[in-house]
Write an enzyme that holds these catalytic residues in place. Structure first.
Site, PDB file in Angstrom:
ATOM      1  N   GLU A  23       0.798  -1.227   0.000  1.00 41.86           N
ATOM      2  CA  GLU A  23       0.000   0.000   0.000  1.00 41.86           C
ATOM      3  C   GLU A  23       0.830   1.276   0.000  1.00 41.86           C
ATOM      4  O   GLU A  23       0.441   2.267  -0.604  1.00 41.86           O
ATOM      5  CB  GLU A  23      -0.930   0.007   1.230  1.00 41.86           C
ATOM      6  CG  GLU A  23      -2.066  -0.959   1.112  1.00 41.86           C
ATOM      7  CD  GLU A  23      -2.391  -1.637   2.420  1.00 41.86           C
ATOM      8  OE1 GLU A  23      -3.552  -1.626   2.822  1.00 41.86           O
ATOM      9  OE2 GLU A  23      -1.451  -2.188   3.032  1.00 41.86           O
ATOM     10  N   ASP A  96      -2.520  -4.888   3.650  1.00 38.14           N
ATOM     11  CA  ASP A  96      -2.788  -5.280   5.033  1.00 38.14           C
ATOM     12  C   ASP A  96      -3.877  -6.346   5.087  1.00 38.14           C
ATOM     13  O   ASP A  96      -4.727  -6.445   4.196  1.00 38.14           O
ATOM     14  CB  ASP A  96      -3.217  -4.061   5.859  1.00 38.14           C
ATOM     15  CG  ASP A  96      -2.083  -3.060   6.024  1.00 38.14           C
ATOM     16  OD1 ASP A  96      -0.912  -3.462   5.878  1.00 38.14           O
ATOM     17  OD2 ASP A  96      -2.375  -1.874   6.282  1.00 38.14           O
ATOM     18  N   TYR A 312       1.775  -5.363  13.205  1.00 36.08           N
ATOM     19  CA  TYR A 312       0.671  -4.563  12.667  1.00 36.08           C
ATOM     20  C   TYR A 312      -0.082  -3.880  13.798  1.00 36.08           C
ATOM     21  O   TYR A 312      -0.404  -4.497  14.811  1.00 36.08           O
ATOM     22  CB  TYR A 312      -0.271  -5.456  11.867  1.00 36.08           C
ATOM     23  CG  TYR A 312      -1.289  -4.696  11.071  1.00 36.08           C
ATOM     24  CD1 TYR A 312      -0.901  -3.767  10.121  1.00 36.08           C
ATOM     25  CD2 TYR A 312      -2.652  -4.904  11.272  1.00 36.08           C
ATOM     26  CE1 TYR A 312      -1.840  -3.069   9.382  1.00 36.08           C
ATOM     27  CE2 TYR A 312      -3.594  -4.218  10.536  1.00 36.08           C
ATOM     28  CZ  TYR A 312      -3.181  -3.296   9.593  1.00 36.08           C
ATOM     29  OH  TYR A 312      -4.109  -2.599   8.868  1.00 36.08           O
TER      30      TYR A 312
END
Length: 731
Positions: A23, A96, A312
């Site tokens: 991303e 993600d 994360y």
């Protein structure tokens, strides 16, 4: 016929590689260093396919199907990704692993498959480390269509709510307003808390404290009983009368109580608890916490190499991988062997936890804060230290504390003194930034029951009952999580939207609704109670979770909600009277361009003055907060902002007058020098007002500073370090 010397042109060949799509560029930069020359890593810059901003784009007649388009400004990016995909051996989609990331992967796969037949694989990982990336490459997974559908349901639901409520607000209140499924509930919570704060009336009460001495060691104790009754007094006179009953009595230690307890380390951070801790310990806003955490996750250069430092950061799980547990236990065994438990500590997940990710933890526990602090910014190292300490402590032994309480009897009075000491450090040994603040050192002298102690001094202390407090970033996030409103990825954006829309302001870390926010909240609560109802929003989140678990179809969730909502919007649009101009207020300020009077209006960023002859005259100016205190200056003090968006207050006649203060002016006037008063605060007395004139020491009396005396405010809080540079060029 052969012509010598002429050779056929050699065709240029492209060395086909593997394409990895992530991303963000920072994430791409880190991963590309791990995979070597056979891989090309590129960033999609977030969503490339989404709903258009200019229209509803939901086909209500056909099961609420969304009409997606290429996001404006992303066409070139998508074209380049398609071209690279066609030239590659295979494509790995590495967005993600939450709902938004899964939707990004799904839309990229659809776009690439329509252009070429290059094999496409989905890879997921919880941390950006060489081992995690290579493991993900070796074990691709299918795109989770249930998770994609959950994102689609959330997106369609939010679009329907926003695109129906926003025009209503524009038509009935003012242009440029917005409403949302989650943000409106958060706004309602903040507004309701503000009502509670305003309604609360503090009540005065007094307590009595005594200073005792034993073996030349002094300690304080609180009066808890007087003549068998609770020692809380309504006035100073009552407290003084009570003191007279025992002031000449002998004091003895009547009882000693001691007990020990274990203190268990807290579980590793989730998104919510990280935002709360960073707000309380570091003063970070939720947005700043997530921005810094994103930097730590995507990768930071440690000199010779770049590495992702944390896992994360959008998660509601407290689960930790077995490999991480093994690593941290090995580190603890080396550095704090006596604080290593026999078996790993386990933490139970909450009922609504998705558990898709691990808890937030350092990727390498060997990267201690001291070891890598030279490579990080101040904000990065402070947040990383919180995460590192919390994770390591979570796998250490319990601390053990002893609580010791003395009860001292003096005539009809009973005093109590307590100290808490750590007798076994346990996980406290690794804590520095997160060290507990509520543990005292030894303050009570060695003594036995029945021994006499000297009563040296007794004083009465004034208090006021504490009412509800306004939400902060930390407390509103905690409330949203407790109520089941939103998800880890939505907490920070929700607060940011409320601030950006000027529905809420943040003053001294407290979230306060603006007049506009109150009107919007009241309107939505009155006419769309279900939409902004806490339990309804929580139930909707649960339904989205069920979609993700593939238990119900996504469009069924929308179909259950939309018909009644649409009908309600139509009814309110028809029946509700317009509220436009409700904030307009005439002033005596004269327009500098046409001479007409100015009108106070409410805009996106607060109140401002506009010419009463608008649109013929478009002159605007900030609302004056006070008269400039400079002698012979007829300017006004208005709010301004630096390039860094920090607020300050200056004279409208700048640069002729360069008066500046960083404290917010009030509309009150100093009774001693006639300058205006400004709002200040400190930890000892809270918020108070003081004269802006550095030559004047006036401080307005408040409930809080009355209890400490005016000198308590002036002893360095009012004319102390905080004031240096606060008022510049006054003379």
């Amino acid at each position: 016929m052969e012509v010598r010397g002429l050779q056929p042109k050699r065709q240029k060949t492209f060395a086909r590689k593997h394409l990895v799509i992530v991303e963000s560029p920072a994430k791409a930069q880190t991963i590309e260093k791990y995979l070597g020359t056979q891989y090309v890593v590129r960033a999609s810059m977030g969503h490339v396919i989404d709903l258009p901003k200019s229209r509803l784009a939901i086909d209500i007649e056909h099961d609420f199907q969304p009409e997606y388009i290429t996001v404006r400004g992303r066409a070139q990016c998508l074209k380049e990704l398609r071209t690279l995909s066609k030239q590659s051996l295979q494509v790995f989609l590495a967005s993600d692993r939450d709902r938004e990331g899964e939707a990004i992967a799904y839309h990229l796969a659809q776009s690439i498959q329509a252009y070429c037949d290059t094999p496409i694989k989905r890879i997921v990982f919880n941390e950006i480390t060489p081992h995690a990336i290579r493991a993900a490459i070796g074990h691709p997974v299918p795109i989770d269509t249930a998770k994609v559908n959950a994102q689609k349901a959330r997106r369609v639901l939010d679009r329907l709510v926003g695109y129906h409520l926003c025009p209503l607000l524009w038509h009935k209140v003012k242009n440029g307003l917005s409403a949302g499924r989650v943000q409106s509930v958060a706004l309602r919570l903040i507004c309701e808390r503000e009502v509670e704060v305003k309604r609360f009336v503090p009540e005065e009460y007094w307590t009595v404290e005594g200073t005792f001495e034993k073996d030349k060691k002094s300690f304080s104790a609180l009066l808890i009983l007087i003549q068998g009754k609770k020692a809380v007094f309504k006035s100073k006179q009552e407290a003084t009368s009570a003191i007279g009953l025992f002031s000449q009595s002998e004091a003895r230690v009547s009882q000693i109580r001691s007990f020990e307890k274990n203190v268990r380390p807290k579980q590793p951070f989730t998104t919510s608890t990280l935002q709360q801790c960073a707000a309380n310990r570091l003063g970070f806003t939720s947005r700043k916490t997530m921005q810094v955490a994103q930097q730590l996750y995507e990768g930071v250069s440690l000199g010779t190499h770049r590495v992702g430092l944390i896992t994360y950061m959008r998660t509601d799980s407290v689960r930790v991988s077995e490999a991480a547990v093994k690593e941290v236990r090995a580190w603890i065994a080396t550095h704090f062997s006596d604080a290593l438990p026999g078996t790993p500590n386990r933490y139970a997940a909450k009922g609504k936890s998705q558990d898709a990710h691990e808890a937030i933890r350092p990727t390498y526990v060997a990267h201690t804060p001291e070891r890598i602090k030279a490579h990080l910014t101040r904000d990065q190292i402070r947040l990383y230290t919180l995460i590192w300490e919390r994770f390591v402590a979570s796998q250490m032994t319990d601390a053990r504390v002893r609580s010791l309480t003395f009860e001292i009897t003096a005539g009809p009075a009973v005093f109590s003194a307590t100290e808490t000491q750590v007798i076994e450090q346990g996980f406290y040994r690794v804590l520095k930034m997160l060290s507990p603040k509520d543990l005292s050192k030894a303050v009570l002298p060695p003594t036995k029951e029945g021994e006499v102690v000297a009563l040296h001094n007794v004083q009465s202390v004034q208090h006021f009952t504490q009412g509800p407090v306004r939400y902060t970033d930390a407390s509103i996030v905690k409330m949203l999580e407790e109520k089941g409103i939103g998800r880890p990825s939505t907490y920070a954006p929700t607060i940011s939207v409320l601030l950006d829309r000027y529905y809420v302001t943040r003053i001294q870390k407290q979230l306060m609704p603006t007049p506009l926010g109150k009107v919007i909240s009241d309107l939505l609560t009155t006419y769309f109670h279900d939409v902004v109802d806490v339990s309804f929003t929580a139930r909707m989140e649960s339904k989205l979770d069920e979609v993700e678990e593939d238990k119900i179809k996504w469009n069924c969730v929308i179909a259950d909600f939309y018909p009644a909502f649409s009908e309600k919007v139509s009814t309110v649009m028809k029946d509700l009277n317009s509220m436009r101009g409700v904030f307009d207020e005439k002033t005596d300020v004269v327009c500098s361009q046409c001479g007409d009077t100015m009108v106070k209006k409410l805009g996106r960023f607060g109140f401002f003055l506009a010419c009463g002859k608008f649109p013929e005259c478009r002159n605007t100016q900030p609302v004056p907060l006070a008269k400039c205190p400079r002698p012979a200056c007829d300017g006004n003090i208005v709010g301004k902002k630096t390039r860094g968006r920090k607020e300050f207050y200056g004279c409208t006649r700048f640069p002729v007058c360069d008066f500046v203060t960083h404290f917010k002016p009030t509309f009150a006037v100093c009774p001693q020098c006639r300058c205006f008063l400004v709002e200040k605060s400190n930890r000892r007395v809270g918020t108070y007002t003081a004269c802006v004139n550095p030559e004047c020491r006036y401080v307005s009396p408040t409930r809080k500073n009355l209890s400490l005396g005016k000198e308590a405010v002036l002893d360095g809080s009012h004319r102390g370090a905080q004031d240096k540079g606060a008022v510049q060029h006054y003379e």
